[in-house]
Scaffold this motif. Structure first.
Motif, PDB file in Angstrom:
ATOM      1  N   ALA A 215      -5.531   3.597   7.534  1.00 33.62           N
ATOM      2  CA  ALA A 215      -3.898   3.594   7.587  1.00 33.62           C
ATOM      3  C   ALA A 215      -3.332   3.364   6.222  1.00 33.62           C
ATOM      4  CB  ALA A 215      -3.626   2.443   8.498  1.00 33.62           C
ATOM      5  N   ARG A 216      -3.974   2.614   5.415  1.00 36.49           N
ATOM      6  CA  ARG A 216      -3.394   2.207   4.175  1.00 36.49           C
ATOM      7  C   ARG A 216      -3.482   3.326   2.958  1.00 36.49           C
ATOM      8  NH1 ARG A 216      -4.171  -4.180   2.467  1.00 36.49           N
ATOM      9  NH2 ARG A 216      -3.967  -5.197   4.431  1.00 36.49           N
ATOM     10  N   VAL A 217      -4.559   4.303   3.100  1.00 39.99           N
ATOM     11  CA  VAL A 217      -4.617   5.175   2.064  1.00 39.99           C
ATOM     12  C   VAL A 217      -3.306   6.239   2.053  1.00 39.99           C
ATOM     13  CG1 VAL A 217      -6.030   7.152   1.463  1.00 39.99           C
ATOM     14  CG2 VAL A 217      -6.985   4.763   1.728  1.00 39.99           C
ATOM     15  N   GLY A 218      -3.148   6.557   3.493  1.00 36.85           N
ATOM     16  CA  GLY A 218      -1.947   7.586   4.016  1.00 36.85           C
ATOM     17  C   GLY A 218      -0.736   6.885   3.497  1.00 36.85           C
ATOM     18  N   GLN A 219      -0.484   5.478   3.203  1.00 35.42           N
ATOM     19  CA  GLN A 219       0.817   4.973   2.908  1.00 35.42           C
ATOM     20  C   GLN A 219       0.369   4.489   1.017  1.00 35.42           C
ATOM     21  OE1 GLN A 219       1.215   1.842   5.341  1.00 35.42           O
ATOM     22  NE2 GLN A 219       1.169   2.847   7.317  1.00 35.42           N
ATOM     23  N   ALA A 220      -0.533   4.772   0.508  1.00 40.77           N
ATOM     24  CA  ALA A 220      -0.459   4.398  -0.858  1.00 40.77           C
ATOM     25  C   ALA A 220       0.443   5.210  -1.646  1.00 40.77           C
ATOM     26  CB  ALA A 220      -1.905   4.634  -1.309  1.00 40.77           C
ATOM     27  N   ASP A 221       0.822   4.480  -2.919  1.00 38.32           N
ATOM     28  CA  ASP A 221       1.620   5.215  -3.641  1.00 38.32           C
ATOM     29  C   ASP A 221       0.999   6.265  -4.708  1.00 38.32           C
ATOM     30  OD1 ASP A 221       0.537   3.855  -5.940  1.00 38.32           O
ATOM     31  OD2 ASP A 221       1.804   1.934  -5.239  1.00 38.32           O
ATOM     32  N   ALA A 222       1.770   6.942  -5.401  1.00 33.47           N
ATOM     33  CA  ALA A 222       1.291   8.078  -6.132  1.00 33.47           C
ATOM     34  C   ALA A 222       0.278   7.446  -7.133  1.00 33.47           C
ATOM     35  CB  ALA A 222       2.605   8.855  -6.774  1.00 33.47           C
TER      36      ALA A 222
END
Length: 525
Positions: A215-222
């Protein structure tokens, strides 16, 4: 009030519901070999019981894995978190169709190898811990397939590596020590890379729970170093799986231990690396896998061809088997490079086939050594006249490994070639077909020289089987017959395996069910 707030906060992070009996299936394939291995250590002086306890433990593992796979296919992924702490604070075991399939196949192969070892491992091997090492290795392998935590995956890697070191040097012959040194050093390098990548991952996201990371990797910033992390894990797990160009440790070590150990290693250990690649590259780093698809594709093609050409260049049956293990790793990497449901299904089905067929190929080499007196094709001959039934088994195993009907290797290769052509990756499809053609030539050469030729005689003449050796030979034939029946079953009736592999591939592409098993809706995160 502060104390009350602390109590309330802690309660909110704990699992209040009791663990159901069915949930213990999640950890049973790990718990059983650990407990039984400990029992063997307690009765280490009564070595006559070691094989009995080990076989019973592996039968229980197979039964638990069958029940677990049936539950997962019927209900979807299941999860159990240790210590009553809610994930991601507690360490989770999370099982989907992929992990359950791999764990079941591994336990089935280990049971067959253990049965082969009953008359093959002498009292000295038992006294120095063959069976405790075997059960500890299977605990590590199953733990790697079933865990839902990246650091726990590292721990299970260490567990099966430590036990595999013990199996590799059992006997203390000079070639074994040399092979074990190369195996240990290069695998420790891979493990160190894995640990570095895991630390980097935790420093970036503050969690190592795989569902949480998905879940978190898909929402990580650039700014997050996702491609770097994915590349580190790719390198570490390619080394574990013996992919080109970090494959050189396998042919330097797998031919040195007893045949039963080579069968376990060749069938199971590289598949843990493939499983780790599937889990990290699809569940966590799906976008980065797509960016690295070209690199993975070239690695896959090179691994296939290096393995097949290496098998052609060898005259020792065990070395030929080792290079065919490498070639099969390349075939499985092809599906990871493609990343489609059909490609991943082909990889998963091929991994199941490879566990069974490569272990059978190593065991077949052991029987050929018993009947012909040598592992070398320069000395082996006349095995058809000595044992027509062994010749039939050799034909079935060879067809399966080469990917020809009616063996189990045909359909996963068909799936991979179709997926490659559908994706416009015709060089990858060509590499799969060419490596299969070269493997067919390598195995045909073994068959012609060892079974049909009648002129070569090993130095010192042919061995005369003692009564105990004859019994071991019959047990070995029975074991390979069981594995051969499994291969023919997968080849003649592939539909159940294709369905299970497709379900596993679908779970890798759509991770929602996997995440919900760990973080159920309304349960909090």
């Amino acid at each position: 009030m502060a104390i009350e707030g602390e109590i309330v906060g802690r309660t909110a992070a704990m699992i209040a519901a009791p663990v159901t009996a069915a949930d213990w299936l999640v950890v049973a394939p790990v718990l059983v070999p650990i407990v039984c291995g400990a029992i063997l250590l307690m009765i280490r002086h009564n070595v006559r019981w070691h094989a009995v306890v080990a076989v019973a433990a592996l039968v229980a593992m197979v039964a638990a894995n069958v029940a677990l796979l049936m539950r997962v296919l019927a209900e979807g992924p299941v999860s159990m978190t240790m210590g009553s702490w809610l994930p991601p604070f507690g360490i989770s075991f999370t099982v989907d169709a992929l992990g359950a399939m791999f764990s079941l196949t591994a336990s089935f192969v280990a049971l067959a190898c253990c049965a082969y070892s009953v008359l093959d491992i002498d009292a000295t091997g038992r006294r120095y811990g063959f069976y405790p090492f075997l059960l500890l290795m299977m605990a590590g392998v199953s733990g790697a397939f079933l865990t839902g935590d990246m650091f726990n995956l590292y721990v299970w890697f260490e567990v099966f590596l430590i036990s595999s070191f013990g199996l590799l040097i059992l006997g203390s012959e000079k070639p074994q020590i040399d092979g074990a040194t190369k195996y240990a050093i290069l695998n420790l390098v891979g493990t160190t890379l894995f640990l570095i990548a895991t630390g980097y991952l935790y420093g970036t996201f503050g969690t190592l729970n795989m569902a949480d990371l998905a879940a978190r990797v898909g929402q990580a910033d650039a700014a997050a170093p996702l491609t770097t992390l994915a590349s580190l894990f790719l390198l570490a797990f390619c080394m574990k799986a013996a992919a080109f160009p970090v494959n050189f440790w396998l042919p330097a070590s797998y031919h040195t231990p007893p045949v039963i150990t080579g069968a376990l290693f060749g069938g199971l250990l590289t598949k843990v690396g493939i499983y780790a690649l599937l889990r990290t590259m699809l569940t966590i780093f799906a976008v980065e896998r797509a960016e690295l698809a070209g690199v993975i594709g070239w690695i896959a093609a090179a691994t296939m061809l290096v393995g097949a050409l290496g098998a052609l260049a060898q005259s020792d049956i065990r070395r030929i088997s080792g290079f065919l293990v490498i070639s099969g790793v390349g075939v499985m990497l092809a599906g990871i490079a493609l990343g489609t449901e059909r490609g991943l299904s082909g990889t998963i089905f091929y991994a199941v086939h490879s566990m069974v067929s490569l272990s059978a190929l190593y065991l077949l080499g052991g029987l050929m050594r018993q009947r012909g007196g040598s592992f070398s094709l320069h000395s082996l001959s006349g095995l058809y006249a000595a044992s027509p039934f062994l010749t039939l088994l050799a034909m079935v195993v060879s067809l399966a490994v080469a990917g020809l009907p009616p063996g189990s290797g045909l359909w996963p290769k068909v799936m991979l070639v179709k997926a490659a052509l559908d994706g416009g990756e015709w060089p990858l499809a060509f590499a799969v077909l060419l490596s299969g053609f070269l493997a067919t030539i390598a195995l045909g050469r073994v068959f012609i020289l060892a079974f049909w030729r009648t002129d070569a005689v090993p130095a010192g003449g042919r061995p005369v089987e003692a009564p105990g050796q004859a019994a071991a030979s019959r047990l070995g034939v029975a074991t390979i017959t069981l594995l051969a029946l499994a291969m023919v079953g997968m080849g003649v009736m592939p539909e159940p395996f294709v369905r299970a592999a497709t379900a596993a591939a679908g779970g890798l592409i759509d991770t929602s069910a996997y995440v919900q098993a760990v973080f159920p809706p309304g349960g909090g995160q």
